[in-house]
Design a protein around this motif. Structure first.
Motif, PDB file in Angstrom:
ATOM      1  N   TRP A  71      47.297  61.615  21.347  1.00  0.00           N
ATOM      2  CA  TRP A  71      48.747  61.549  21.472  1.00  0.00           C
ATOM      3  C   TRP A  71      49.183  62.072  22.830  1.00  0.00           C
ATOM      4  CZ3 TRP A  71      46.505  64.505  17.421  1.00  0.00           C
ATOM      5  CH2 TRP A  71      46.409  65.883  17.665  1.00  0.00           C
ATOM      6  N   GLY A  72      50.422  61.730  23.197  1.00  0.00           N
ATOM      7  CA  GLY A  72      50.946  62.095  24.513  1.00  0.00           C
ATOM      8  C   GLY A  72      50.754  60.948  25.488  1.00  0.00           C
ATOM      9  N   ARG A  73      51.708  60.772  26.411  1.00  0.00           N
ATOM     10  CA  ARG A  73      51.697  59.579  27.269  1.00  0.00           C
ATOM     11  C   ARG A  73      50.438  59.471  28.120  1.00  0.00           C
ATOM     12  NH1 ARG A  73      53.177  57.734  32.302  1.00  0.00           N
ATOM     13  NH2 ARG A  73      53.933  59.733  33.045  1.00  0.00           N
ATOM     14  N   HIS A  74      50.062  60.554  28.815  1.00  0.00           N
ATOM     15  CA  HIS A  74      48.906  60.457  29.714  1.00  0.00           C
ATOM     16  C   HIS A  74      47.617  60.178  28.952  1.00  0.00           C
ATOM     17  CE1 HIS A  74      51.169  61.465  33.267  1.00  0.00           C
ATOM     18  NE2 HIS A  74      51.596  62.590  32.735  1.00  0.00           N
ATOM     19  N   ALA A  75      47.416  60.872  27.844  1.00  0.00           N
ATOM     20  CA  ALA A  75      46.193  60.688  27.061  1.00  0.00           C
ATOM     21  C   ALA A  75      46.116  59.276  26.481  1.00  0.00           C
ATOM     22  CB  ALA A  75      46.116  61.726  25.948  1.00  0.00           C
ATOM     23  N   VAL A  76      47.225  58.812  25.911  1.00  0.00           N
ATOM     24  CA  VAL A  76      47.239  57.485  25.289  1.00  0.00           C
ATOM     25  C   VAL A  76      47.119  56.391  26.344  1.00  0.00           C
ATOM     26  CG1 VAL A  76      48.702  55.855  24.028  1.00  0.00           C
ATOM     27  CG2 VAL A  76      48.458  58.211  23.223  1.00  0.00           C
ATOM     28  N   ILE A 124      42.387  68.111  22.747  1.00  0.00           N
ATOM     29  CA  ILE A 124      41.652  67.998  24.007  1.00  0.00           C
ATOM     30  C   ILE A 124      42.263  66.904  24.877  1.00  0.00           C
ATOM     31  CG2 ILE A 124      39.476  67.179  25.007  1.00  0.00           C
ATOM     32  CD1 ILE A 124      37.981  68.777  23.003  1.00  0.00           C
ATOM     33  N   GLY A 125      42.556  65.752  24.263  1.00  0.00           N
ATOM     34  CA  GLY A 125      43.114  64.643  25.028  1.00  0.00           C
ATOM     35  C   GLY A 125      44.418  65.004  25.700  1.00  0.00           C
ATOM     36  N   LYS A 126      45.304  65.702  24.968  1.00  0.00           N
ATOM     37  CA  LYS A 126      46.598  66.092  25.554  1.00  0.00           C
ATOM     38  C   LYS A 126      46.400  67.103  26.660  1.00  0.00           C
ATOM     39  CE  LYS A 126      51.154  65.922  25.431  1.00  0.00           C
ATOM     40  NZ  LYS A 126      51.428  66.662  26.676  1.00  0.00           N
ATOM     41  N   SER A 127      45.508  68.090  26.462  1.00  0.00           N
ATOM     42  CA  SER A 127      45.257  69.106  27.487  1.00  0.00           C
ATOM     43  C   SER A 127      44.584  68.500  28.722  1.00  0.00           C
ATOM     44  CB  SER A 127      44.384  70.231  26.921  1.00  0.00           C
ATOM     45  OG  SER A 127      45.022  70.881  25.848  1.00  0.00           O
ATOM     46  N   ALA A 128      43.748  67.484  28.496  1.00  0.00           N
ATOM     47  CA  ALA A 128      43.035  66.852  29.604  1.00  0.00           C
ATOM     48  C   ALA A 128      43.919  65.910  30.400  1.00  0.00           C
ATOM     49  CB  ALA A 128      41.829  66.083  29.074  1.00  0.00           C
ATOM     50  N   SER A 129      45.066  65.507  29.827  1.00  0.00           N
ATOM     51  CA  SER A 129      46.038  64.664  30.514  1.00  0.00           C
ATOM     52  C   SER A 129      45.409  63.398  31.095  1.00  0.00           C
ATOM     53  CB  SER A 129      46.717  65.472  31.636  1.00  0.00           C
ATOM     54  OG  SER A 129      47.865  64.809  32.114  1.00  0.00           O
ATOM     55  N   GLY A 130      44.572  62.741  30.308  1.00  0.00           N
ATOM     56  CA  GLY A 130      43.938  61.495  30.737  1.00  0.00           C
ATOM     57  C   GLY A 130      42.506  61.647  31.205  1.00  0.00           C
ATOM     58  N   ALA A 131      42.078  62.871  31.531  1.00  0.00           N
ATOM     59  CA  ALA A 131      40.738  63.084  32.084  1.00  0.00           C
ATOM     60  C   ALA A 131      39.634  62.885  31.053  1.00  0.00           C
ATOM     61  CB  ALA A 131      40.627  64.484  32.690  1.00  0.00           C
ATOM     62  N   LEU A 132      39.976  62.921  29.757  1.00  0.00           N
ATOM     63  CA  LEU A 132      38.975  62.650  28.725  1.00  0.00           C
ATOM     64  C   LEU A 132      38.366  61.267  28.909  1.00  0.00           C
ATOM     65  CD1 LEU A 132      37.580  63.466  26.042  1.00  0.00           C
ATOM     66  CD2 LEU A 132      39.582  62.551  24.839  1.00  0.00           C
ATOM     67  N   ASN A 174      41.093  74.800  26.301  1.00  0.00           N
ATOM     68  CA  ASN A 174      40.300  75.148  27.479  1.00  0.00           C
ATOM     69  C   ASN A 174      39.390  73.997  27.896  1.00  0.00           C
ATOM     70  OD1 ASN A 174      41.282  77.735  28.003  1.00  0.00           O
ATOM     71  ND2 ASN A 174      39.873  78.698  26.581  1.00  0.00           N
ATOM     72  N   VAL A 175      38.752  73.352  26.933  1.00  0.00           N
ATOM     73  CA  VAL A 175      37.876  72.226  27.274  1.00  0.00           C
ATOM     74  C   VAL A 175      38.696  71.100  27.885  1.00  0.00           C
ATOM     75  CG1 VAL A 175      36.285  70.491  26.358  1.00  0.00           C
ATOM     76  CG2 VAL A 175      36.182  72.847  25.516  1.00  0.00           C
ATOM     77  N   GLY A 176      39.876  70.833  27.332  1.00  0.00           N
ATOM     78  CA  GLY A 176      40.726  69.802  27.906  1.00  0.00           C
ATOM     79  C   GLY A 176      41.154  70.136  29.324  1.00  0.00           C
ATOM     80  N   ALA A 177      41.541  71.391  29.548  1.00  0.00           N
ATOM     81  CA  ALA A 177      41.939  71.812  30.892  1.00  0.00           C
ATOM     82  C   ALA A 177      40.768  71.722  31.869  1.00  0.00           C
ATOM     83  CB  ALA A 177      42.486  73.239  30.849  1.00  0.00           C
ATOM     84  N   LEU A 178      39.568  72.050  31.407  1.00  0.00           N
ATOM     85  CA  LEU A 178      38.390  71.951  32.271  1.00  0.00           C
ATOM     86  C   LEU A 178      38.066  70.494  32.590  1.00  0.00           C
ATOM     87  CD1 LEU A 178      36.288  74.783  30.637  1.00  0.00           C
ATOM     88  CD2 LEU A 178      36.860  74.649  33.076  1.00  0.00           C
ATOM     89  N   LEU A 179      38.257  69.606  31.635  1.00  0.00           N
ATOM     90  CA  LEU A 179      38.083  68.177  31.913  1.00  0.00           C
ATOM     91  C   LEU A 179      39.056  67.725  33.004  1.00  0.00           C
ATOM     92  CD1 LEU A 179      37.615  66.800  28.298  1.00  0.00           C
ATOM     93  CD2 LEU A 179      36.047  66.347  30.206  1.00  0.00           C
TER      94      LEU A 179
END
Length: 265
Positions: free
Chosen positions: A33-38, A158-166, A128-133
């Motif tokens: 969920w979230g624009r960047h992740a989706v 993770i997807g939302k924290s990674a903001s697309g980096a996943l 934290n894992v999302g932010a590190l991604l």
């Protein structure tokens, strides 16, 4: 994605899967969920998409167009809240999709050695894992490596924290982290573990050779056997007024140091 001639597969909100604030996808699937992740997942050719629930504003916010036959169901904001983790900012977009295919460490080690590898030892907080991604993507890391049993699953937090980096940074899960570090060393990487008690600073410990950055969990830090598989331990020169940094912040600073070291050569 084709906004033209967009078709909508409608359904009733009452049939949406998961209770309010559950964030749980159907078995074997991942919910983002979230624009960047989706948006990143929709643009990732390695993803298989099952269904997108969205508000009309959420669909309009996407930087791209959905195919006419894409499985899309329009929903109200309150209905989308039932599909995500409690109080999660879904921004009008919830996507259910297949998890990414498993990756092998050998594939990463055969890549560009100038790009660092990030190894996480029992970092279990998905934020934290999302932010590190996200930091890994920003500083061109080749991959993150985690132990499969002591890392959070791929998912919405993770997807939302990674903001697309996943969707951008390869994520390698291994059975034995120490053995993985041995393989990384055999491939020519210098393994540096961040540890607050280390005598050398990261700048002093950085070599000119390829680097694998090893980060331990907050509080406990790296396990003894993992630190024994590092070629060097190093610390960030932070003020004595603070005992430590959040692992994702420390990782971002270390990746910046590695990136600027490479640029300066």
């Amino acid at each position: 994605m084709a906004k033209k001639d967009k078709k909508v597969l409608r359904g009733r909100a009452g049939r949406m899967q998961g209770g309010r604030g559950s964030g749980r996808a159907a078995k074997g699937l991942v919910r983002l969920w979230g624009r960047h992740a989706v948006e990143a997942a929709l643009l990732n050719p390695r993803r298989q998409h099952r269904k997108l629930w969205a508000t009309r504003e959420g669909v309009d916010s996407l930087d791209g167009e959905l195919p006419a036959d894409f499985p899309l169901e329009y929903a109200e904001v309150a209905d989308l809240a039932r599909l995500v983790a409690k109080d999660a900012p879904h921004q009008g977009l919830v996507l259910e999709c297949e998890p990414l295919s498993d990756l092998h460490l050998a594939d990463v080690l055969d890549g560009d050695p100038s790009r660092p590898i990030v190894v996480l030892d029992q970092v279990t907080d998905p934020h934290n894992v999302g932010a590190l991604l996200r930091s890994a993507a920003a500083f061109n890391a080749a991959a993150i490596v985690t132990q499969d049993r002591h890392a959070p699953p791929e998912g919405g937090v993770i997807g939302k924290s990674a903001s697309g980096a996943l969707e951008l940074v390869p994520w390698v899960r291994v059975v034995n982290l120490s053995r993985a570090l041995e393989d990384i060393a055999e491939a020519g990487y210098w393994r540096i573990g961040l540890a607050g008690e280390a005598e050398a600073t990261l700048a002093e410990a950085l070599p000119t050779s390829p680097v694998a950055l090893v980060l331990g969990a907050e509080g406990e830090g790296m396990r003894h056997n993992v630190s024994q598989h590092c070629d060097a331990l190093a610390r960030l020169p932070i003020s004595e007024a603070m005992e430590s940094l959040n692992v994702s912040n420390a990782g971002a600073i270390a990746l910046y140091a590695i990136a600027t070291r490479s640029m300066g050569e």
